[in-house]
Design an enzyme around this catalytic site. Sequence first.
Site, short mmCIF file in Angstrom:
data_model
loop_
_atom_site.label_atom_id
_atom_site.label_comp_id
_atom_site.label_asym_id
_atom_site.label_seq_id
_atom_site.Cartn_x
_atom_site.Cartn_y
_atom_site.Cartn_z
N LYS A 101 0.85 -1.18 0.00
CA LYS A 101 0.00 0.00 0.00
C LYS A 101 0.88 1.23 0.00
O LYS A 101 1.99 1.16 0.56
CB LYS A 101 -0.97 0.04 1.19
CG LYS A 101 -0.42 -0.37 2.56
CD LYS A 101 0.73 0.36 3.19
CE LYS A 101 0.68 1.82 3.40
NZ LYS A 101 1.90 2.34 4.09
N ARG A 169 10.03 7.63 3.03
CA ARG A 169 8.80 8.38 3.38
C ARG A 169 9.00 9.89 3.26
O ARG A 169 8.03 10.63 3.19
CB ARG A 169 8.38 8.03 4.81
CG ARG A 169 7.76 6.65 4.89
CD ARG A 169 7.80 6.07 6.28
NE ARG A 169 7.33 4.70 6.24
CZ ARG A 169 8.05 3.67 5.77
NH1 ARG A 169 9.27 3.87 5.30
NH2 ARG A 169 7.55 2.46 5.75
N1 LIG Z 1 1.49 -3.10 4.81
C1 LIG Z 1 2.19 -2.57 5.81
O1 LIG Z 1 1.84 -2.74 6.99
C2 LIG Z 1 3.43 -1.77 5.48
C3 LIG Z 1 4.31 -1.42 6.51
C4 LIG Z 1 5.49 -0.74 6.16
C5 LIG Z 1 5.72 -0.38 4.84
N2 LIG Z 1 4.82 -0.72 3.88
C6 LIG Z 1 5.04 -0.35 2.48
O2 LIG Z 1 6.15 -1.11 2.00
C7 LIG Z 1 6.84 -0.36 0.99
C8 LIG Z 1 8.32 -0.32 1.36
O3 LIG Z 1 8.47 0.36 2.59
P1 LIG Z 1 9.77 0.12 3.52
O4 LIG Z 1 9.61 0.96 4.71
O5 LIG Z 1 10.00 -1.32 3.71
O6 LIG Z 1 10.88 0.80 2.58
P2 LIG Z 1 12.40 0.41 2.31
O7 LIG Z 1 12.97 -0.39 3.43
O8 LIG Z 1 13.09 1.67 1.94
O9 LIG Z 1 12.32 -0.58 1.06
C9 LIG Z 1 12.07 -0.16 -0.23
C10 LIG Z 1 12.90 -1.04 -1.19
O10 LIG Z 1 12.65 -0.58 -2.50
C11 LIG Z 1 13.81 -0.79 -3.29
N3 LIG Z 1 14.07 0.44 -4.06
C12 LIG Z 1 14.00 0.56 -5.41
N4 LIG Z 1 14.29 1.79 -5.81
C13 LIG Z 1 14.59 2.49 -4.70
C14 LIG Z 1 15.01 3.83 -4.49
N5 LIG Z 1 15.17 4.70 -5.50
N6 LIG Z 1 15.24 4.22 -3.21
C15 LIG Z 1 15.07 3.37 -2.19
N7 LIG Z 1 14.68 2.08 -2.34
C16 LIG Z 1 14.44 1.63 -3.59
C17 LIG Z 1 14.95 -1.17 -2.36
O11 LIG Z 1 15.17 -2.56 -2.54
P3 LIG Z 1 16.50 -3.12 -3.28
O12 LIG Z 1 17.64 -2.25 -2.79
O13 LIG Z 1 16.58 -4.50 -2.80
O14 LIG Z 1 16.30 -3.02 -4.76
C18 LIG Z 1 14.41 -0.90 -0.98
O15 LIG Z 1 14.88 -1.82 -0.02
C19 LIG Z 1 6.16 1.00 0.93
O16 LIG Z 1 5.26 1.02 -0.14
C20 LIG Z 1 5.41 1.09 2.24
O17 LIG Z 1 4.23 1.89 2.14
C21 LIG Z 1 3.69 -1.41 4.19
#
Ligand SMILES: NC(=O)c1ccc[n+]([C@@H]2O[C@H](COP(=O)([O-])OP(=O)(O)OC[C@H]3O[C@@H](n4cnc5c(N)ncnc54)[C@H](OP(=O)(O)O)[C@@H]3O)[C@@H](O)[C@H]2O)c1
Length: 334
Positions: A101, A169
């Site tokens: 989401k 975020r």
């Molecule tokens: N359903 C829920 O309860 C819940 C809870 C938290 C978050 N979320 C959602 O999950 C998603 C990810 O959130 P997160 O907090 O886990 O974020 P995160 O740790 O930053 O993970 C995002 C991933 O996206 C990839 N990525 C690709 N292009 C990127 C860029 N330009 N900059 C940074 N990362 C990039 C990276 O994976 P690689 O380096 O491996 O390519 C990174 O690890 C969001 O959409 C958030 O809304 C949902």
Amino acid sequence: MRSHPTDGLRFGVIGCSAFGARSMLPVIRDNPATVLTAVASRYRARAEEFAARFGGDAVAGYRNLLARDDVEAVYIALPNALHHEMALAALDRRKHVLAEKPLTTRPEDTAELIRAAATHGLVLRENYGFEHHGQHERVRALVREGHIGRLRHVESSFCYPSVPRDDVRYRPDLGGGALLDVGVYPVRAMQYFLGDDLTVAGAVLRCDPALGVDVAGSFVVHAADGVIATGSFGLEHGFGSRYRLWGSSGQLVVERAFTPPPGHAPTLRIESQNRVEELTLPAEHQLSAGVSAFAAAVGAARAHGRDPGHEQWAGTAAGTAALVARIREVAVRI
Ligand SMILES: NC(=O)c1ccc[n+]([C@@H]2O[C@H](COP(=O)([O-])OP(=O)(O)OC[C@H]3O[C@@H](n4cnc5c(N)ncnc54)[C@H](OP(=O)(O)O)[C@@H]3O)[C@@H](O)[C@H]2O)c1
């Protein structure tokens, strides 16, 4: 390639995210209805680290994962602004999609994904775990049974403290901001209790000029039958995740409504003029229930040649996207 268990829906994970590591990869690995087949990152070393921790093959490059025949469904855990492009690419490769989401950052992108999923008879869902927790269905039943009289007002909020400044975020180019991160939960809760036909009456967004994103906000919507709902969200507050349904003769309050940990036994509080009643329900693992529901939807789609749940889900998803866009449009920015 390593050998994997073959029973269950074969999932590929796109993006080695913090939330995936914390919650979703263990769920996909451990759910009997799913198999974690491959994990893709932009970086080989990161994919290998995740594959070593959670299983599956390590894949360098998201599109290399989409090219694999042994991947039937993908879980997309990228920053919000990247969900749309990757989900569309996955649907084009005939993969079912469970996206984090919010599904997209613009209603027209949501509409495009909905059309692509319908065209190919594929299952597309967004990962709002709370919709799979039985406590909310119980709340709906209590309201239907008249425990708070006639529903007049819904209040809902989701806030938590600031995150590190380099977090996705806080990146406007990646779909950051509090509305898209947590504001979507109160929006979705209102749809859950009031239906998708909601009108935005007003909103305020507190924007951080240095970060370039909204960090807090509130909005008001109303339903056709006159029920009013207010939502609040933020990324600079003490933690809170709740809703209150206010009826003509009482109120029903749910704390830790949106992201209860798997071991949490929820308590529903029913308040009326002279008494407060608390109802404790069994703990549930809502993310695991969501993955089971997704796998079941894929099974049904295979049996029917189309996803029988598509219309209902798509109506809600399009509704969320439209409400979020409208909140942005009307919001007073401070
Ligand atoms: N359903 C829920 O309860 C819940 C809870 C938290 C978050 N979320 C959602 O999950 C998603 C990810 O959130 P997160 O907090 O886990 O974020 P995160 O740790 O930053 O993970 C995002 C991933 O996206 C990839 N990525 C690709 N292009 C990127 C860029 N330009 N900059 C940074 N990362 C990039 C990276 O994976 P690689 O380096 O491996 O390519 C990174 O690890 C969001 O959409 C958030 O809304 C949902």
